[in-house]
Write a protein that holds these residues in place. Structure first.
Motif, short mmCIF file in Angstrom:
data_model
loop_
_atom_site.label_atom_id
_atom_site.label_comp_id
_atom_site.label_asym_id
_atom_site.label_seq_id
_atom_site.Cartn_x
_atom_site.Cartn_y
_atom_site.Cartn_z
N GLU A 1 53.69 20.21 51.54
CA GLU A 1 54.95 20.49 51.45
C GLU A 1 55.61 19.79 50.18
OE1 GLU A 1 59.07 21.34 52.69
OE2 GLU A 1 57.26 21.45 53.98
N GLY A 2 56.35 20.67 49.35
CA GLY A 2 56.88 20.22 48.00
C GLY A 2 56.15 20.50 46.79
N GLU A 3 55.24 21.49 47.00
CA GLU A 3 54.40 21.73 45.83
C GLU A 3 54.70 23.31 45.35
OE1 GLU A 3 50.20 22.21 45.48
OE2 GLU A 3 50.02 22.64 47.60
N GLY A 4 55.60 24.02 46.11
CA GLY A 4 56.22 25.11 45.82
C GLY A 4 55.33 26.04 46.54
N HIS A 5 55.84 27.42 46.15
CA HIS A 5 55.18 28.65 47.05
C HIS A 5 54.69 29.67 46.00
CE1 HIS A 5 58.45 27.11 49.86
NE2 HIS A 5 57.29 27.53 50.82
N LEU B 1 52.72 33.62 45.36
CA LEU B 1 52.38 35.07 45.79
C LEU B 1 51.13 35.23 44.78
CD1 LEU B 1 52.73 37.59 47.09
CD2 LEU B 1 54.28 38.24 45.07
N TYR B 2 49.94 35.56 45.33
CA TYR B 2 48.72 35.62 44.52
C TYR B 2 48.20 37.05 44.76
CZ TYR B 2 47.66 30.66 44.58
OH TYR B 2 47.59 29.35 44.33
N PHE B 3 47.74 37.83 43.71
CA PHE B 3 47.80 39.33 43.66
C PHE B 3 46.73 39.53 42.55
CE2 PHE B 3 51.62 38.20 41.44
CZ PHE B 3 51.46 39.00 40.22
N TYR B 4 45.79 40.75 42.72
CA TYR B 4 44.78 41.07 41.70
C TYR B 4 45.46 42.35 41.12
CZ TYR B 4 41.36 38.20 43.96
OH TYR B 4 40.60 37.22 44.37
N ASP B 5 45.24 42.64 39.77
CA ASP B 5 45.66 43.67 39.10
C ASP B 5 44.49 44.79 39.68
OD1 ASP B 5 43.38 43.22 37.74
OD2 ASP B 5 44.52 43.18 35.95
N PHE B 6 44.20 45.88 38.83
CA PHE B 6 43.33 46.92 39.22
C PHE B 6 42.08 46.68 38.64
CE2 PHE B 6 47.80 48.72 39.51
CZ PHE B 6 47.54 49.04 40.93
N ASP B 7 41.72 45.49 38.13
CA ASP B 7 40.42 45.18 37.31
C ASP B 7 40.17 43.88 37.48
OD1 ASP B 7 40.35 47.61 35.63
OD2 ASP B 7 42.38 47.02 35.30
N ASN B 8 40.40 43.17 38.82
CA ASN B 8 39.97 42.08 39.20
C ASN B 8 40.49 40.76 38.65
OD1 ASN B 8 38.06 43.20 41.19
ND2 ASN B 8 36.49 43.73 39.78
N HIS B 9 41.45 40.98 37.85
CA HIS B 9 42.28 39.81 37.39
C HIS B 9 43.10 39.21 38.30
CE1 HIS B 9 41.34 42.48 33.82
NE2 HIS B 9 40.72 40.99 33.56
N LEU B 10 43.22 37.95 38.46
CA LEU B 10 43.92 37.42 39.72
C LEU B 10 45.14 36.53 38.94
CD1 LEU B 10 44.45 36.49 42.52
CD2 LEU B 10 42.97 34.39 42.10
N PHE B 11 46.40 36.95 39.48
CA PHE B 11 47.56 36.56 39.12
C PHE B 11 48.29 35.77 40.04
CE2 PHE B 11 46.55 40.15 36.41
CZ PHE B 11 47.43 40.03 35.33
N GLU B 12 49.46 35.04 39.80
CA GLU B 12 49.94 34.03 40.77
C GLU B 12 51.44 34.19 40.36
OE1 GLU B 12 50.18 29.36 42.52
OE2 GLU B 12 48.97 30.00 40.76
N LEU B 13 52.53 34.17 41.13
CA LEU B 13 53.65 34.00 40.96
C LEU B 13 54.16 32.49 41.66
CD1 LEU B 13 55.24 37.58 41.13
CD2 LEU B 13 54.57 36.19 39.19
N HIS B 14 54.52 31.39 40.87
CA HIS B 14 54.96 30.37 41.62
C HIS B 14 56.04 29.69 41.54
CE1 HIS B 14 53.29 26.61 43.24
NE2 HIS B 14 54.00 25.82 42.18
N THR B 15 56.63 29.17 42.56
CA THR B 15 57.94 28.60 42.41
C THR B 15 58.00 27.04 41.93
OG1 THR B 15 57.92 28.00 44.67
CG2 THR B 15 58.71 30.36 44.09
N GLY B 16 56.84 26.34 41.73
CA GLY B 16 57.08 25.05 41.49
C GLY B 16 56.98 24.75 39.99
#
Length: 134
Positions: free
Chosen positions: A102-106, A108-123
């Protein structure tokens, strides 16, 4: 003198047009350069602005394995669901979020089409440090 900021981030991808769709339609980037058939660096490339961040995509062989190493962008809580819908409509693989306290934000993790991992983070770093100390 020292490091001032990140200059740019480069991703090696198989298909520059597919990466363009991922960055522009999925994340809201703006394409600012396309080398076309010319090669000034190692291969054909495109440049994008995502907010004020310069992202370069170069044609080549991307990573063959997926890891947890990733690039995270900060967004607001209200933007999580719309981003997930946009990315999902492109066929982007959404990864299950890791367990959070609790309290560290939320995130969304997702891969592009070439195995790179990205995150959209609210914290923020400050919020996370405060939570971990408490």
């Amino acid at each position: 003198m020292g490091i001032e900021a990140i200059s740019h981030i480069t991703f090696v991808v198989r298909d520059l047009d597919r990466m363009t769709s991922f960055l522009c339609e999925g994340l809201g980037a703006r394409e600012v350069y396309d080398s076309g058939t010319r090669t000034f660096s190692l291969s054909k490339e495109k440049f994008f602005l995502l907010g004020d961040i310069w992202i370069a995509a170069m044609e080549g062989e991307p990573p063959t394995e997926r890891t947890y190493g990733h690039l995270a962008f900060r967004i607001t809580e209200a933007e999580l669901a719309p981003f997930e819908a946009r990315l999902g409509s492109l066929g982007v693989e959404i990864r299950s979020a890791r367990k959070r306290v609790e309290g560290e934000g939320h995130s969304l993790y997702f891969y592009d089409f070439d195995n790179h991992l990205f995150e959209l983070h609210t914290g923020t770093l400050h919020e996370r440090l405060r939570r971990y100390e408490g």
